[in-house]
Motif scaffolding. Sequence first.
Motif, PDB file in Angstrom:
ATOM      1  N   PHE A 125       0.836  -1.207   0.000  1.00  0.00           N
ATOM      2  CA  PHE A 125       0.000   0.000   0.000  1.00  0.00           C
ATOM      3  C   PHE A 125       0.870   1.256   0.000  1.00  0.00           C
ATOM      4  O   PHE A 125       0.617   2.206  -0.741  1.00  0.00           O
ATOM      5  CB  PHE A 125      -0.928   0.005   1.218  1.00  0.00           C
ATOM      6  CG  PHE A 125      -2.073  -0.969   1.130  1.00  0.00           C
ATOM      7  CD1 PHE A 125      -2.645  -1.315  -0.083  1.00  0.00           C
ATOM      8  CD2 PHE A 125      -2.597  -1.543   2.280  1.00  0.00           C
ATOM      9  CE1 PHE A 125      -3.707  -2.212  -0.159  1.00  0.00           C
ATOM     10  CE2 PHE A 125      -3.661  -2.438   2.219  1.00  0.00           C
ATOM     11  CZ  PHE A 125      -4.213  -2.772   0.996  1.00  0.00           C
ATOM     12  N   SER A 126       1.895   1.261   0.851  1.00  0.00           N
ATOM     13  CA  SER A 126       2.791   2.426   0.899  1.00  0.00           C
ATOM     14  C   SER A 126       3.530   2.599  -0.424  1.00  0.00           C
ATOM     15  O   SER A 126       3.721   3.733  -0.902  1.00  0.00           O
ATOM     16  CB  SER A 126       3.799   2.277   2.037  1.00  0.00           C
ATOM     17  OG  SER A 126       3.182   2.391   3.286  1.00  0.00           O
ATOM     18  N   TYR A 127       3.950   1.487  -0.998  1.00  0.00           N
ATOM     19  CA  TYR A 127       4.662   1.545  -2.285  1.00  0.00           C
ATOM     20  C   TYR A 127       3.753   2.126  -3.363  1.00  0.00           C
ATOM     21  O   TYR A 127       4.178   2.945  -4.186  1.00  0.00           O
ATOM     22  CB  TYR A 127       5.140   0.146  -2.680  1.00  0.00           C
ATOM     23  CG  TYR A 127       6.071   0.129  -3.862  1.00  0.00           C
ATOM     24  CD1 TYR A 127       7.440   0.327  -3.692  1.00  0.00           C
ATOM     25  CD2 TYR A 127       5.595  -0.077  -5.160  1.00  0.00           C
ATOM     26  CE1 TYR A 127       8.308   0.320  -4.769  1.00  0.00           C
ATOM     27  CE2 TYR A 127       6.444  -0.075  -6.252  1.00  0.00           C
ATOM     28  CZ  TYR A 127       7.800   0.117  -6.052  1.00  0.00           C
ATOM     29  OH  TYR A 127       8.659   0.121  -7.119  1.00  0.00           O
ATOM     30  N   TRP A 128       2.488   1.704  -3.351  1.00  0.00           N
ATOM     31  CA  TRP A 128       1.530   2.255  -4.314  1.00  0.00           C
ATOM     32  C   TRP A 128       1.434   3.774  -4.173  1.00  0.00           C
ATOM     33  O   TRP A 128       1.427   4.500  -5.168  1.00  0.00           O
ATOM     34  CB  TRP A 128       0.150   1.632  -4.104  1.00  0.00           C
ATOM     35  CG  TRP A 128      -0.936   2.429  -4.759  1.00  0.00           C
ATOM     36  CD1 TRP A 128      -1.272   2.426  -6.083  1.00  0.00           C
ATOM     37  CD2 TRP A 128      -1.788   3.404  -4.133  1.00  0.00           C
ATOM     38  NE1 TRP A 128      -2.281   3.333  -6.319  1.00  0.00           N
ATOM     39  CE2 TRP A 128      -2.620   3.940  -5.151  1.00  0.00           C
ATOM     40  CE3 TRP A 128      -1.931   3.864  -2.821  1.00  0.00           C
ATOM     41  CZ2 TRP A 128      -3.580   4.920  -4.871  1.00  0.00           C
ATOM     42  CZ3 TRP A 128      -2.883   4.832  -2.553  1.00  0.00           C
ATOM     43  CH2 TRP A 128      -3.692   5.345  -3.569  1.00  0.00           C
ATOM     44  N   LEU A 129       1.362   4.248  -2.927  1.00  0.00           N
ATOM     45  CA  LEU A 129       1.165   5.675  -2.708  1.00  0.00           C
ATOM     46  C   LEU A 129       2.308   6.502  -3.293  1.00  0.00           C
ATOM     47  O   LEU A 129       2.085   7.559  -3.881  1.00  0.00           O
ATOM     48  CB  LEU A 129       1.021   5.964  -1.212  1.00  0.00           C
ATOM     49  CG  LEU A 129       0.623   7.397  -0.850  1.00  0.00           C
ATOM     50  CD1 LEU A 129      -0.768   7.715  -1.371  1.00  0.00           C
ATOM     51  CD2 LEU A 129       0.682   7.610   0.658  1.00  0.00           C
ATOM     52  N   SER A 130       3.530   6.014  -3.136  1.00  0.00           N
ATOM     53  CA  SER A 130       4.686   6.785  -3.627  1.00  0.00           C
ATOM     54  C   SER A 130       4.990   6.499  -5.095  1.00  0.00           C
ATOM     55  O   SER A 130       5.842   7.172  -5.684  1.00  0.00           O
ATOM     56  CB  SER A 130       5.927   6.500  -2.775  1.00  0.00           C
ATOM     57  OG  SER A 130       6.205   5.120  -2.751  1.00  0.00           O
ATOM     58  N   THR A 157       2.851   5.138 -11.664  1.00  0.00           N
ATOM     59  CA  THR A 157       3.686   4.201 -12.433  1.00  0.00           C
ATOM     60  C   THR A 157       3.010   2.841 -12.535  1.00  0.00           C
ATOM     61  O   THR A 157       2.085   2.516 -11.791  1.00  0.00           O
ATOM     62  CB  THR A 157       5.063   4.012 -11.778  1.00  0.00           C
ATOM     63  OG1 THR A 157       4.887   3.273 -10.541  1.00  0.00           O
ATOM     64  CG2 THR A 157       5.712   5.354 -11.459  1.00  0.00           C
ATOM     65  N   GLN A 158       3.510   2.020 -13.447  1.00  0.00           N
ATOM     66  CA  GLN A 158       2.980   0.666 -13.627  1.00  0.00           C
ATOM     67  C   GLN A 158       3.241  -0.188 -12.385  1.00  0.00           C
ATOM     68  O   GLN A 158       2.386  -0.969 -11.959  1.00  0.00           O
ATOM     69  CB  GLN A 158       3.612   0.024 -14.861  1.00  0.00           C
ATOM     70  CG  GLN A 158       2.993  -1.313 -15.257  1.00  0.00           C
ATOM     71  CD  GLN A 158       3.549  -1.829 -16.573  1.00  0.00           C
ATOM     72  OE1 GLN A 158       4.250  -1.121 -17.276  1.00  0.00           O
ATOM     73  NE2 GLN A 158       3.229  -3.072 -16.899  1.00  0.00           N
ATOM     74  N   ASP A 159       4.429  -0.024 -11.796  1.00  0.00           N
ATOM     75  CA  ASP A 159       4.743  -0.796 -10.588  1.00  0.00           C
ATOM     76  C   ASP A 159       3.828  -0.402  -9.433  1.00  0.00           C
ATOM     77  O   ASP A 159       3.429  -1.253  -8.618  1.00  0.00           O
ATOM     78  CB  ASP A 159       6.208  -0.571 -10.179  1.00  0.00           C
ATOM     79  CG  ASP A 159       7.180  -1.400 -11.012  1.00  0.00           C
ATOM     80  OD1 ASP A 159       6.718  -2.259 -11.787  1.00  0.00           O
ATOM     81  OD2 ASP A 159       8.398  -1.175 -10.879  1.00  0.00           O
ATOM     82  N   GLY A 160       3.498   0.878  -9.329  1.00  0.00           N
ATOM     83  CA  GLY A 160       2.591   1.305  -8.272  1.00  0.00           C
ATOM     84  C   GLY A 160       1.224   0.667  -8.410  1.00  0.00           C
ATOM     85  O   GLY A 160       0.658   0.154  -7.431  1.00  0.00           O
ATOM     86  N   SER A 161       0.687   0.671  -9.622  1.00  0.00           N
ATOM     87  CA  SER A 161      -0.611   0.022  -9.860  1.00  0.00           C
ATOM     88  C   SER A 161      -0.533  -1.468  -9.571  1.00  0.00           C
ATOM     89  O   SER A 161      -1.464  -2.063  -9.025  1.00  0.00           O
ATOM     90  CB  SER A 161      -1.051   0.250 -11.311  1.00  0.00           C
ATOM     91  OG  SER A 161      -1.205   1.620 -11.572  1.00  0.00           O
ATOM     92  N   ARG A 162       0.583  -2.055  -9.943  1.00  0.00           N
ATOM     93  CA  ARG A 162       0.791  -3.483  -9.704  1.00  0.00           C
ATOM     94  C   ARG A 162       0.798  -3.784  -8.200  1.00  0.00           C
ATOM     95  O   ARG A 162       0.194  -4.759  -7.744  1.00  0.00           O
ATOM     96  CB  ARG A 162       2.121  -3.892 -10.331  1.00  0.00           C
ATOM     97  CG  ARG A 162       2.648  -5.256  -9.972  1.00  0.00           C
ATOM     98  CD  ARG A 162       2.014  -6.337 -10.771  1.00  0.00           C
ATOM     99  NE  ARG A 162       2.703  -7.607 -10.579  1.00  0.00           N
ATOM    100  CZ  ARG A 162       2.140  -8.784 -10.771  1.00  0.00           C
ATOM    101  NH1 ARG A 162       0.873  -8.844 -11.164  1.00  0.00           N
ATOM    102  NH2 ARG A 162       2.803  -9.897 -10.583  1.00  0.00           N
ATOM    103  N   ALA A 163       1.469  -2.944  -7.416  1.00  0.00           N
ATOM    104  CA  ALA A 163       1.527  -3.151  -5.962  1.00  0.00           C
ATOM    105  C   ALA A 163       0.130  -3.099  -5.358  1.00  0.00           C
ATOM    106  O   ALA A 163      -0.228  -3.936  -4.520  1.00  0.00           O
ATOM    107  CB  ALA A 163       2.426  -2.097  -5.315  1.00  0.00           C
ATOM    108  N   GLN A 164      -0.667  -2.121  -5.771  1.00  0.00           N
ATOM    109  CA  GLN A 164      -2.028  -2.015  -5.247  1.00  0.00           C
ATOM    110  C   GLN A 164      -2.847  -3.251  -5.617  1.00  0.00           C
ATOM    111  O   GLN A 164      -3.565  -3.815  -4.784  1.00  0.00           O
ATOM    112  CB  GLN A 164      -2.710  -0.766  -5.790  1.00  0.00           C
ATOM    113  CG  GLN A 164      -4.116  -0.561  -5.229  1.00  0.00           C
ATOM    114  CD  GLN A 164      -4.888   0.502  -5.980  1.00  0.00           C
ATOM    115  OE1 GLN A 164      -4.922   0.483  -7.205  1.00  0.00           O
ATOM    116  NE2 GLN A 164      -5.510   1.411  -5.252  1.00  0.00           N
TER     117      GLN A 164
END
Length: 786
Positions: A278-283, A287-294
């Motif tokens: 969740f924190s990774y998504w926020l920062s 980006t594609q990785d952020g969407s992937r993390a969520q």
Amino acid sequence: MLGARAWLGRVLLLPRAGAGLAASRRGSSSRDKDRSATVSSSVPMPAGGKGSHPSSTPQRVPNRLIHEKSPYLLQHAYNPVDWYPWGQEAFDKARKENKPIFLSVGYSTCHWCHMMEEESFQNEEIGRLLSEDFVSVKVDREERPDVDKVYMTFVQATSSGGGWPMNVWLTPNLQPFVGGTYFPPEDGLTRVGFRTVLLRIREQWKQNKNTLLENSQRVTTALLARSEISVGDRQLPPSAATVNNRCFQQLDEGYDEEYGGFAEAPKFPTPVILSFLFSYWLSHRLTQDGSRAQQMALHTLKMMANGGIRDHVGQGFHRYSTDRQWHVPHFEKMLYDQAQLAVAYSQAFQLSGDEFYSDVAKGILQYVARSLSHRSGGFYSAEDADSPPERGQRPKEGAYYVWTVKEVQQLLPEPVLGATEPLTSGQLLMKHYGLTEAGNISPSQDPKGELQGQNVLTVRYSLELTAARFGLDVEAVRTLLNSGLEKLFQARKHRPKPHLDSKMLAAWNGLMVSGYAVTGAVLGQDRLINYATNGAKFLKRHMFDVASGRLMRTCYTGPGGTVEHSNPPCWGFLEDYAFVVRGLLDLYEASQESAWLEWALRLQDTQDRLFWDSQGGGYFCSEAELGAGLPLRLKDDQDGAEPSANSVSAHNLLRLHGFTGHKDWMDKCVCLLTAFSERMRRVPVALPEMVRALSAQQQTLKQIVICGDRQAKDTKALVQCVHSVYIPNKVLILADGDPSSFLSRQLPFLSTLRRLEDQATAYVCENQACSVPITDPCELRKLLHP
């Protein structure tokens, strides 16, 4: 491990002890397992043979454990073993009689601990061996996590895994020389029996004691070097961006696309990983990785909630899934899981707005309030996996939770009106939750055949698909399923209940205060925040010594619901302080009652005094005096089923700095993160909660200040706006205009912030610079979540 494994391998002739059901996995912790692993030693072992079987008439003469408070120790109080609790009396006896110490560690809801107790510790001959040739010591790992961590470090370093029960043989000076987990009572084709191990160790102690002592000292020296965590010559922690990305990539590589989670089987909830994502998504949300993390986190939470790891009848989550699909769980329920998962599902709701997640969070807290709560506000530790199918029968794992088709049909015979085919409420529920006549539990997950014909409820279809299958309205199906589950719940009340571990631990109560406070704040439900407040009051009333400023680790439910303590009391460990401080900070932000923040500051001061390593940085897990005699004083370096207390402390220090401006706490946070630099660089996935703290420390913390009266509607509207947005790296401060208030004395700049036109007013401050004043919750939300 500096050659320790190599020399152990040369002298060790033991095969694996048990079926290896707790194979180590990336990112897991020994605390996650209660299954058999391996045995390791410095003892060359010749072949052994069969022994006697357990006595058919167990002895009912109690041993000295009858005087203990721990539910786990009391479970062994009628063993024909001369058990000692951990303490000086046992150590003195070992030194005086020159005998090795047999240390057995477990906890009261551990399935394989029950197995070994029944198979070996109730065996008369094994009891004689343990009593005559060893000084036998029983430890509840939840009472003494320091003892558990030290000897689990040995077992893991000298074998391929760890778990409980953990059985370790020590010299009279408490240095380990043989370690393992579950042992069957007798030898098998590929495994050595417990009786044989005892006979071999007895022989080696008589014939090769000096060699054994030398090897034990060598292992201890190697463990000391291996476990050292220190700042060294490093000046600063590593780059958060680099470590963050590496942690995400490691998680991405192990992610299960179909079912969510991060392993094949067994599969654990791992809230610390979900929180990191969740924190990774926020920062990285653009980006594609952020969407992937969520997506990874939300999909995992949804699959868990639909799976059998969730108790669909009574709510709450079981310990872990034995399969990849989250279908058949290990059925025990732990308080720390409920606490962390309530927060994870609340955060998922913040991120997604999907009430599916908030409903799961509310269900978890409903279960805790009903089944794990003391009437004075404290929270019990766990419910067992095993219970008798019927009164008077032998306990079986999962018996309380599983269902046959016949049972469901008898409980739910009513016809469903409007369906496209003849249908009863029971048939509808069985279709939706995947119940079958033959049972839906694979024989491979039921090696003893105890669950034949039984079913674990697991959601097979969406409400929409189930409704379409029978030509029904979605809301009608929802109502029918909820009604059916309620009838199953009422029927289940008549079954023999699993054992309740009514011990109360400060650390886990702290986690639960966070669970109620965060969920109550996110959902805007004062009733849930009141549970958190009552939990904090319980901690202060029953688990805090005013004179010394110290927390107690444990208290127990006495007769008539009273609260009892051991004598002498069991004092708190690092995790007790760290988790309680986190709970109090969360409770302050949920309630705006500054007394909880004040207590958090005092506890942090005590934590720093008792546990801080002024030379190497970071916190030791135990007080120096409390752990006197143990061969190691460790710093926990893994976020597992529970977060590492050092990881939580890093977050606490950042937040306390935000609340007070005290530079010392920021300096300590930086020093702590620097001490763990190498671990985070090398295996960030083992410390996702600390990686999150590292990112927070290298970003700018938001101080969100609400100027207003705590009970006023406009103040509450702004506060609720803040809680509705996922902002992990912030502190929420209420400034009521009183210059003599606690927070005004800590942060002088608060006195410069004014209400606009006598309305509650919000300011978002970073680096001692504040935004324009905001009175409209919608405008505040835009600023917080652009």
